[in-house]
Design an enzyme around this catalytic site. Sequence first.
Site, PDB file in Angstrom:
ATOM      1  N   ASP A 529       0.843  -1.193   0.000  1.00 24.00           N
ATOM      2  CA  ASP A 529       0.000   0.000   0.000  1.00 24.00           C
ATOM      3  C   ASP A 529       0.876   1.240   0.000  1.00 24.00           C
ATOM      4  OD1 ASP A 529       0.620   0.776   2.824  1.00 24.00           O
ATOM      5  OD2 ASP A 529      -0.272  -1.189   3.210  1.00 24.00           O
ATOM      6  N   GLU A 609      21.188 -22.761 -18.149  1.00 24.71           N
ATOM      7  CA  GLU A 609      20.390 -21.829 -17.338  1.00 24.71           C
ATOM      8  C   GLU A 609      21.267 -20.723 -16.750  1.00 24.71           C
ATOM      9  OE1 GLU A 609      16.680 -24.528 -15.666  1.00 24.71           O
ATOM     10  OE2 GLU A 609      18.651 -24.754 -14.737  1.00 24.71           O
TER      11      GLU A 609
END
Length: 723
Positions: A529, A609
């Site tokens: 928030d 990877e």
Amino acid sequence: MIQVKDSLFTLHTAHTTYQFAADGNGFLLHTYYGPRAEGDFRRLLRFADRGFSPNPNALADGRVFSLDTLPQEYPASGVGDFRVPVIEARFADGSAAVDLRFERCEVRKGKYALEGLPAFRGDDAETLAVYLRDPCTGLSAELLYGVLEDSDLITRAVRITNGGSAPVTLTNAGSLCLDFARGDMDVITFDGRHTMERIPHRRAVAPGVQSVGSGRGITSHQHNNFVVLCDHDATETSGVAYGAALVYSGNFRAAVERSQFDHIRLVSGISPQGFSWTLAPGETFTAPEAAMACSNEGLGGMSRIFHAAIRSHLCRGEWAHKPRPVLLNTWEAFYFDFTADEVVEAAKAAADAGVELLVLDDGWFGNRCDDRRGLGDWFVNEEKLPGGLAPLAKRIGDLGLAFGLWIEPEMVSEDSELYRAHPDWALRIPGRPATMGRSQLVLDFSRPEVRDAVYAQLCKVLRSADIRYVKWDMNRSLTDVWSAALPAGREGEAAHRWMLGVYDLLERFTRDFPHILLEGCCGGGGRFDCGILYYSPQIWTSDNTDAADRLLIQYGTSFGYPVSAMGAHVSAVPNEQTHRTLPFETRGVVAMSGTFGYELDPRKLTPEERADMRSQIARFRELYDLLQNGEYDRLTDPRSGLAAWQQTAPDKSEALVNVVTGLTRSNDAFLTVYPRRLDAEAVYSVNGEWSDTGAALMYGGIPLPQEKGDFRAMQFHLVREGA
Ligand code: DGJ
């Protein structure tokens, strides 16, 4: 720009206008909020004699004036408006009617600040303060409006003062009311659950009250305190959309009501459920700030206002604008089980791939060998880390990486030295067995001595080594909210006082450790928030690191919050939360539209990877500014089966179109993605491979190659030729 004339208050931003008026009797009536328009919108106020809609006595307007039917600015209850109020109080005589009338106003340069509460800032902003008073009780309110003109943002806050001679108890002290003299709007709320936060839900506002909120002491994973109202036909690019964010991290309510006469009211603020706050004569209560924006460029336009305002006027400190490091977080790699050597080995592999920061997550302190113990004991577990943090940070630093640490200050485990010494420091109701969450209790941070003791421990550990980043976590909802420090009858203050205590600690932290990059976290996104973003420029978005789910979580989060605020990591497969296996490239593309990092053990990656990781980080660095600060467009809703979003440089010189396909189907249709807001006339090269005009790209689209396999990611970097 703030104009005050003939009791008419007009707040102009670059593209919006907000207006209200004080009438001859001091009633504050809302007249307009929308795209910028000059004029006196009092002409929109309509009066009629309506049955069962009461009239204040002794008014010249008599029976055609009713607070029940008129759009208002700061509505109370008990004197004729039966819609959802923003302020309610109980007085010494037991009465509960509030009738606030206009007294005076002031226009000030600069934006107001709120003591002890987070708030937007704005050096070039202006403040309007409107003073209201109830002539019968002396209760008064100072309505504060911050106008951030260039940002198209208007903020509101309220200070309520007991001007009477006896105590008053506030039972509702909301921050924002927005009345619309229309009923044809949609509301969008952002809802979910732990590991699946902020999923947008859109529906027409129906008669009666619809609300979302939290009583968990935190904003919550279940509902966010950012909400949207918009035209029924508003899209990402068209129609009028309003956003309202509460700059607060505790219990909240956001309610919309469609009234009998098809008006819509939105109220937002601290949840009145369980809340009360007693004011002695002369005392003041400050309600948290709410921020509003309106755009006639649809939901996308509305979101971009919040993104820019949060980045420029909410996030503070040296990390607000500094490039953030690519990090490796140890949580999913090790959980509680690690040694210093293992962490250093992982850091070494990460450094080889270009990672810049190693974050040691949970498990480094006290007797923390699992999640049932140790919280509150913020000293190093020397069995795991002999010699403390300094030697580890040094070894990590020697690899060229900064060092970061996880903390969870608000919590305590029953199995901890802190709890054994101070069992009364936890939130508990005497005589009632405690309610546990993740086997832990919440410390009563409304008490300064509790905060000070935890902070002293934290300062010691943070100063014991070269620490550049902190992840501030919080892993349960509040229950048994009762504080030994409050007199009987004042329990309704405990949750907000607790929140103010957390803010106090966050403020001290940012003041004392300005060089530390702080990342907020609450079991992922339980406290995502504007309140937390005032202290930490980034928040861990969700404990769900599955890229397919993240598409939807980050999509929903983007309505109110910028990419630069959303923590996002590439994690190992099969994913820990969903057991899904997505390509490494897809995981990278999704995490790059957040503050990028990894949450895996790089030693376990294949050589291919590792090479992909290296090139992913290089690409992230190369496109950093565009990815993090570019203007954001949601090109699709991922629930459609195709996720696409775009970041565009403000001068339109380049854009990045990101695409992730959904589940593949046999013999599938061709897919096309349509970029937006390019320079129509200019020619853009696409990934350096082919070129077309902005218009051709926007209206003809970019054809997607038909790749087999689920959740395939693609990025199209559009660069304006000759730029
Ligand atoms: C919840 C956080 O969201 C995770 O990332 C991790 O830090 C754990 N807590 C640690 O307990």
